[in-house]
Design a protein around this motif. Structure first.
Motif, PDB file in Angstrom:
ATOM      1  N   GLN A 105       0.767  -1.244  -0.037  1.00  0.00           N
ATOM      2  CA  GLN A 105      -0.319  -0.125  -0.062  1.00  0.00           C
ATOM      3  C   GLN A 105       0.982   1.478  -0.078  1.00  0.00           C
ATOM      4  O   GLN A 105       0.650   2.302  -0.696  1.00  0.00           O
ATOM      5  CB  GLN A 105      -0.893  -0.120   1.320  1.00  0.00           C
ATOM      6  N   GLY A 106       1.927   1.333   0.730  1.00  0.00           N
ATOM      7  CA  GLY A 106       3.114   2.301   0.567  1.00  0.00           C
ATOM      8  C   GLY A 106       3.602   2.358  -0.803  1.00  0.00           C
ATOM      9  O   GLY A 106       3.511   3.712  -1.406  1.00  0.00           O
TER      10      GLY A 106
ATOM     11  N   GLY B 209       1.077   4.173  -2.807  1.00  0.00           N
ATOM     12  CA  GLY B 209       1.198   5.660  -2.638  1.00  0.00           C
ATOM     13  C   GLY B 209       2.123   6.345  -3.634  1.00  0.00           C
ATOM     14  O   GLY B 209       1.872   7.490  -4.019  1.00  0.00           O
TER      15      GLY B 209
ATOM     16  N   GLY C 154       0.847   6.190  -7.005  1.00  0.00           N
ATOM     17  CA  GLY C 154      -0.445   7.564  -6.970  1.00  0.00           C
ATOM     18  C   GLY C 154       0.310   8.721  -7.149  1.00  0.00           C
ATOM     19  O   GLY C 154      -0.226   9.525  -8.168  1.00  0.00           O
ATOM     20  N   ARG C 155       1.274   9.019  -6.466  1.00  0.00           N
ATOM     21  CA  ARG C 155       1.926  10.501  -6.563  1.00  0.00           C
ATOM     22  C   ARG C 155       2.561  10.578  -7.962  1.00  0.00           C
ATOM     23  O   ARG C 155       2.426  11.736  -8.420  1.00  0.00           O
ATOM     24  CB  ARG C 155       2.796  10.449  -5.393  1.00  0.00           C
TER      25      ARG C 155
ATOM     26  N   ASP D 241      -4.999  10.100  -6.079  1.00  0.00           N
ATOM     27  CA  ASP D 241      -4.987  10.021  -4.708  1.00  0.00           C
ATOM     28  C   ASP D 241      -5.211   8.486  -4.457  1.00  0.00           C
ATOM     29  O   ASP D 241      -6.386   7.960  -4.686  1.00  0.00           O
ATOM     30  CB  ASP D 241      -5.906  10.927  -4.241  1.00  0.00           C
ATOM     31  N   THR D 242      -4.245   7.748  -3.842  1.00  0.00           N
ATOM     32  CA  THR D 242      -4.500   6.498  -3.389  1.00  0.00           C
ATOM     33  C   THR D 242      -4.494   6.386  -1.716  1.00  0.00           C
ATOM     34  O   THR D 242      -4.505   5.104  -1.254  1.00  0.00           O
ATOM     35  CB  THR D 242      -3.358   5.449  -3.793  1.00  0.00           C
ATOM     36  N   ALA D 243      -4.842   7.547  -0.994  1.00  0.00           N
ATOM     37  CA  ALA D 243      -5.100   7.424   0.600  1.00  0.00           C
ATOM     38  C   ALA D 243      -5.837   6.564   1.120  1.00  0.00           C
ATOM     39  O   ALA D 243      -5.710   5.940   1.997  1.00  0.00           O
ATOM     40  CB  ALA D 243      -5.039   8.889   1.002  1.00  0.00           C
TER      41      ALA D 243
ATOM     42  N   SER E 237      -6.964   3.700  -0.579  1.00  0.00           N
ATOM     43  CA  SER E 237      -6.821   2.434  -1.048  1.00  0.00           C
ATOM     44  C   SER E 237      -6.927   1.349  -0.045  1.00  0.00           C
ATOM     45  O   SER E 237      -6.520   1.662   1.282  1.00  0.00           O
ATOM     46  CB  SER E 237      -5.627   2.332  -1.815  1.00  0.00           C
TER      47      SER E 237
END
Length: 144
Positions: free
Chosen positions: A63-64, A67, A70-71, A76-78, A80
């Motif tokens: 998940q990190g 992120g 996504g960036r 925005d994957t916050a 997810s």
């Protein structure tokens, strides 16, 4: 191919005693868990096991990495969600692992979710460590 670190950014240190029916503790004491084989493997259950710990680490790390992807893509994957399934089974006279990663990113279609998940798979240290060693399936899901 072995991956060599350019530099060490962090080292986790955990000591295990008693094997699969033992205990694991990190040097800072933040991880301090009993270990028991799961009922599915003939154990008593009632405590975590190495596969659950690996799944937790992989899901969080992935998940990190999502992120990061996504960036890079301005998405925005916050919110997810990554669920890791770690399976263990026999491989000849030994045992092996297989992983399935379910990835959901609210607000994006399946193709975008898949693109970001594939990019995260190239960034994630767990993915890089397992690549070519065990099967890792990535499933992109539309968040619902």
């Amino acid at each position: 191919m072995t991956t060599e670190l350019d530099r060490i950014a962090y080292t986790a240190r955990v000591t295990a005693t008693g094997g699969r029916a033992g205990h694991a503790r990190s040097d800072d004491g933040l991880l301090d868990v009993d270990l028991r084989p799961p009922v599915a493997l003939g154990g008593p259950g009632g405590a975590t096991n190495p596969e659950q710990l690996f799944a937790a680490g992989y899901a969080a790390c992935f998940q990190g990495a999502l992120g990061v992807a996504g960036r890079r893509n301005k998405i925005d994957t916050a919110q997810s969600v990554v669920t890791a399934e770690v399976s263990m089974g026999p491989v000849g006279d030994a045992f092996g692992l297989a992983v399935v990663l379910d990835v959901e990113i609210p607000g994006v279609d399946e193709a975008t979710c898949r693109k970001l998940a594939e990019e995260a798979h190239t960034v994630c240290p767990y993915s890089n460590a397992t690549r070519g060693n065990i099967p890792v399936e990535i499933r992109a899901r539309v968040a619902g």
